[in-house]
Design an enzyme around this catalytic site. Structure first.
Site, short mmCIF file in Angstrom:
data_model
loop_
_atom_site.label_atom_id
_atom_site.label_comp_id
_atom_site.label_asym_id
_atom_site.label_seq_id
_atom_site.Cartn_x
_atom_site.Cartn_y
_atom_site.Cartn_z
N CYS A 22 0.80 -1.21 0.00
CA CYS A 22 0.00 0.00 0.00
C CYS A 22 0.84 1.27 0.00
CB CYS A 22 -0.95 0.00 1.16
SG CYS A 22 -0.12 -0.27 2.71
N HIS A 74 -1.72 0.47 7.13
CA HIS A 74 -2.10 0.85 5.77
C HIS A 74 -1.65 2.28 5.53
CE1 HIS A 74 -4.22 0.05 2.14
NE2 HIS A 74 -5.12 1.02 2.32
N ASP A 116 -7.96 5.66 -1.99
CA ASP A 116 -7.08 4.54 -1.64
C ASP A 116 -6.69 3.81 -2.92
OD1 ASP A 116 -5.67 2.51 -0.56
OD2 ASP A 116 -7.28 1.75 0.74
#
Lengths: 658, 314
Positions: A409, A453, A469
């Site tokens: 991520c 994250h 995201d």
């Protein structure tokens, strides 16, 4: 065996004492200085060897030398003899020496009391539930040892003693609970020995570089637990736990940079706010985590302009806070300063990045269209979501975007943010946690380090700061399901497999067990370790005892204790009075039945005289009365006292209904 | 079953003895039973009553029924110890002193009107009672076995008496009173033959061996803890109550228990019941108790009654 303080201890007793002392002080070996641990282990070993060869026991002079050596050893490592470590080191060394000089029964008491003290010091290091279970077990064993030392008759079996001492301790449980819940608490610890609860696990930091989040994600350690009030737990896709906001980048890593010197702007929110309690494990950082977007902050915490929750001091202890967030929001206009910070670019922007963004800009009608195009790019191009990406060189963003295309991520979030800034859209990286698992037993949400994250926020006109995201564009499953680091292949570039596997019955059982332990641990922290002065006063209010404050509570405790002790003493006296034996009880019952019909036995009337008086009045009862009295006389005054006759008497009296 | 048979033989033998005695001394069965129990318990008996109610007759009767050799000593104020225990007399032919045993050397000694003699004479007898032996001029002479003393005395307030001190009263296991006979018995007595004649023709009801056996079986009479508790409660009460001048001695406790055993045995039982204790209580403790308010009148009986009714059977 009699409680004679000068009696020599038997081999068995010595062995038990050594084991008990090792159980009490032994765990310190794990965290003391190696030399001090070595001294302890060495001395205990010597004592154990001396069990079979008593000649090994040092004499008076040698023991003195050993004591000096132990003292010197402790002093060498803690010259000032101050603080927790020094105290425990000295205690451990001296306890080991005590073993060498225990010979007589009175030493049992000394060793047991010292062991109890050593046991308490274990709590200076850790306070978890398992340690409490362990300590309780050792206390039971120590109590059993004390009972053994006080036995007048022949020694009992160890298991029997353990059971009895366990029973004794169980009786102390109510007292313990009362003391725990009602004993006046202090808002700050009474003494500060530098107790450090849990060592901070490195969690999310305000410095993200490629690989930093993925490293974190390999750990299953719990980051925090959340209890939601009323509203239930939000959907996984909305569970973005906001941590540090990163504005500055040097082209390789992202940092928070200087705080935004602005007051938080009013934001527009719709829907009901979500209230929740977070129990955060120690992080060593200052951030607290909250759902997007927090509007209420716990005390001693500030809400920054970029919606970070910052505590005044680094958070080294597990602690709990309450927060409230709006899930639907619009942060409104952007300040000039934030626009400036949100558009900063590092100096290693490559031409192919610029041309990629220029391409998007040409095709898009506005900023939000551009954002969609960027997400589509991540989705359509062969990007892989992996926990073990191939290592990147000194321009990670460029290499990731155009060459390796394998990343976790942080790769997606940082490169996406960078692309947005190139496109002239204010953007920033947000680090935190996403998702979390619901503990089906405790009902709370468990967020682990593996849920760490990073995502992106862009400012769009009309919408304000919007969470984007890019990871979701590549691996939408990441958002829906927690990542299980144990199931990920450690091969470089291996894709993350989110498919749930069949874990089988044993697996399911293990899973259940894991959740139970987690729920227990959470309750332990919430109710025992987290029982603060504030909670106590809340409990007192609930019990209607809130008039007992401060010194009054102390007086009340003293008073209650005095009353309880008096009552206990009276009960003991009452219970110690001579009890009528069952035979007399049956006879009394017999007499009571006759009394009801007006035939009262005089206190000095013997059974035969009484029987004659009964028969004089009620000759019809002859058979029953005579057989009952004959049996009673036989049992009480003759040699017929046996269980069978007692039973018979009981039956006969029960059947006697004049 | 064996025990049962033994019980019945003992009981029938004793019942026979008692009924024979009842033919001689009319209407005094309780007194006869008590005195028999006293002898079974190897205790000495004190009979206290007015002259002429049959004290001496009772003593004679017991001696005859049990087939014991008996001697009577009439205590008078000029009685000397030597008159009781005997004296050493110089034998001129052999040139040595010979001990001539006194009347105390018999199985049953009847000490009549013991409180008429001086304390010196009294104590000579009482020492013999306690020790079962006589020491004179450096020689110890054992008394025969069994050895009973039945002493009679007139109530203390009669003229010309030397009341026995408490320490000596304590040596008698029991003290009984006879009292006047009831009208029916008195009628029979007045109407009947001379008592002395009947006595002389009386055959022993128990042989000496039987008596010895009875005395040994006394030890087999079971005394349960409950009975011991009861006896202790009685002793304890006598020592704490305000009504008695002083409590009962341990010797009194032993006497009570022995008496109760004998009483149980006479009932043909091998276990002591509270009733047995109660039956012998007035006779065993009556002469040992003194009221705080000393009225000069002997109230042993009422004190014993008070004691009995005050102590609950545990």
């Amino acid at each position: 065996m009699s409680p004679d303080p000068n009696r020599k201890l038997s081999q068995r007793e010595l062995l038990f004492l050594i084991v008990l002392l090792c159980l009490s002080a032994g765990p310190h070996v794990l965290h003391l200085q190696p030399w001090i641990s070595a001294f302890f282990i060495g001395t205990v070993t010597l004592r154990l060897l001396a069990l079979s060869r008593p000649a090994l026991l040092p004499g008076r002079f040698l023991l003195f030398l050993l004591t000096v050596a132990g003292l010197a050893n402790a002093l060498a490592h803690y010259p000032l003899m101050f603080g927790r470590e020094a105290g425990v080191a000295l205690l451990t060394s001296m306890l080991a020496l005590k073993l060498l000089e225990m010979k007589r029964e009175r030493d049992i008491y000394v060793v047991v009391y010292l062991s109890l003290f050593a046991l308490i010091t274990q709590f200076l290091y850790r306070q978890e539930m398992l340690l409490v279970v362990y300590v309780l077990f050792v206390v039971t064993a120590l109590t059993a040892m004390l009972m053994h030392a006080n036995m007048v008759r022949s020694p009992s079996r160890p298991t029997g003693l353990l059971l009895r001492s366990g029973g004794l301790l169980l009786q102390a449980l109510p007292l313990m609970l009362i003391m725990f819940f009602l004993f006046p608490r202090f808002s700050s610890p009474l003494w500060d020995l530098g107790i450090r609860e849990n060592r901070a696990l490195t969690g999310i930091s305000d410095n993200i570089s490629p690989g930093s989040v993925s490293r974190l994600s390999r750990s299953r350690a719990v980051a925090f637990r959340v209890d939601f009030e009323q509203d239930g737990i939000p959907q996984p896709a909305r569970r973005y736990w906001r941590g540090p906001v990163l504005w500055d980048t040097d082209g390789r890593s992202w940092t928070a940079g200087d705080p935004i010197p602005e007051k938080i702007s009013e934001f527009f929110a719709s829907g009901k706010p979500v209230d929740y309690n977070v129990t955060l494990e120690p992080t060593g950082g200052k951030w607290l985590f909250a759902l997007d977007l927090p509007h209420q902050v716990p005390p001693k915490t500030s809400l920054e302009a970029d919606f970070q929750l910052i505590r005044r001091s680094p958070q080294k202890h597990r602690f709990q806070y309450r927060a409230s967030s709006y899930l639907n929001y619009n942060t409104g206009p952007l300040s000039e300063y934030q626009r400036f910070r949100g558009l900063q670019q590092p100096d290693n922007i490559t031409p192919r990045m610029i041309s990629l963004v220029a391409q998007w800009r040409r095709d898009s009608v506005d900023d939000s269209d551009l954002v969609d195009r960027a997400l589509a790019y991540f989705n359509e191009q062969p990007f892989y979501y992996t926990l073990y990406p191939a290592p990147l060189g000194d321009n990670p963003a460029d290499q990731f975007l155009f060459d390796s295309r394998q990343g976790f991520c942080e790769h997606y979030a940082t490169s996406f943010t960078l692309l947005m800034r190139i496109a002239g859209i204010p953007a920033r990286v947000v680090a935190g946690y996403q998702g979390g698992e619901v503990n089906p037993i405790g009902g709370h949400l468990v967020v682990r380090q593996s849920d760490a994250h990073a995502w992106s926020e862009v400012w769009l006109p009309d919408l304000g700061w919007v969470r984007i995201d890019p990871t979701a564009a590549v691996a939408p499953e990441r958002i829906e399901q927690p990542l299980d680091p144990d199931r990920i292949s450690e091969e470089i570039g291996a894709p993350i497999d989110f498919m749930p596997v069949d874990i089988g019955f044993v697996g399911a059982l293990m899973e259940q067990f894991r959740w139970s332990i987690d729920a227990l641990d959470a309750s332990w922290h919430r109710w025992v370790l987290g029982y603060s002065k504030k909670r106590q006063s809340r409990l007192m209010r609930l019990l209607g005892l809130d008039f007992l404050k401060g010194s009054r509570l102390v007086y009340a405790m003293v008073g209650i204790t005095a009353v309880a002790v008096t009552l206990l003493t009276l009960t003991l006296i009452y219970r110690g009075r001579p009890k009528p034996d069952p035979v007399q009880a049956h006879y009394q019952r017999f007499c009571n039945r006759l009394k009801r019909m007006g035939l009262q036995r005089r206190s000095y009337e013997g059974p035969r005289d009484f029987g004659q008086r009964i028969l004089h009045r009620r000759p019809d009862l002859r058979g029953q009365v005579e057989s009952i009295l004959r049996l009673y006389i036989g049992i009480r005054y003759g040699r017929m006292d046996n269980p069978a006759n007692r039973r018979r008497l009981k039956q006969m009296v029960s059947g006697f209904r004049p | 079953m064996l025990q049962d048979r033994r019980d019945t033989t003992i009981k029938s033998a004793l019942d026979q003895t008692i009924s024979r005695a009842g033919e001689v001394i009319l209407g005094k069965e309780q007194a006869i039973r008590l005195s028999l129990a006293c002898l079974l318990a190897r205790g000495h008996l004190l009979i206290e009553d007015l002259p002429g109610v049959g004290k001496t007759t009772l003593a004679h009767l017991l001696a005859r029924l049990l087939g014991l050799k008996h001697q009577r000593i009439q205590f008078t104020s000029d009685l000397l110890p030597a008159d009781i225990i005997g004296a050493s007399i110089y034998d001129r032919a052999e040139g040595v002193f010979h001990f001539h045993p006194g009347p105390v050397f018999s199985q049953l000694v009847l000490a009549d009107e013991i409180n008429r003699a001086t304390p010196k004479a009294q104590s000579a007898l009482l020492e013999a009672m306690e020790e079962h032996q006589v020491t004179t001029e450096g020689e110890t002479h054992h008394l025969p076995e069994p050895f009973f003393v039945i002493a009679t005395q007139n109530p203390a307030h009669q003229i010309g008496t030397f009341p026995l001190p408490e320490s000596q009263l304590d040596r008698f296991l029991m003290r009984i009173e006879l009292g006047y006979p009831d009208p029916r018995s008195e009628r029979q007595l007045l109407n009947g033959r001379e008592r002395r004649e009947i006595l002389e023709n009386l055959e022993p009801a128990l042989s000496l061996d039987q008596l010895r056996e009875l005395q040994t079986s006394l030890d087999q009479v079971h005394v349960s803890d409950a009975i011991l508790d009861y006896c202790q409660a009685i002793l304890e009460f006598s020592r704490t109550t305000q009504r008695f001048n002083h409590g009962l001695s341990p010797r009194a406790g032993l006497a009570l228990l022995r008496g109760a055993r004998a009483w149980a045995l006479m009932e043909g039982r091998f276990q002591v019941l509270p009733e047995d204790v109660q039956a012998v209580l007035p006779a065993t403790v009556g002469h040992r108790l003194h009221s705080t308010a000393d009225t000069g009148v002997d109230e042993g009986r009422s004190l014993a009654r008070y004691l009995l009714e005050s102590v609950a059977i545990p």
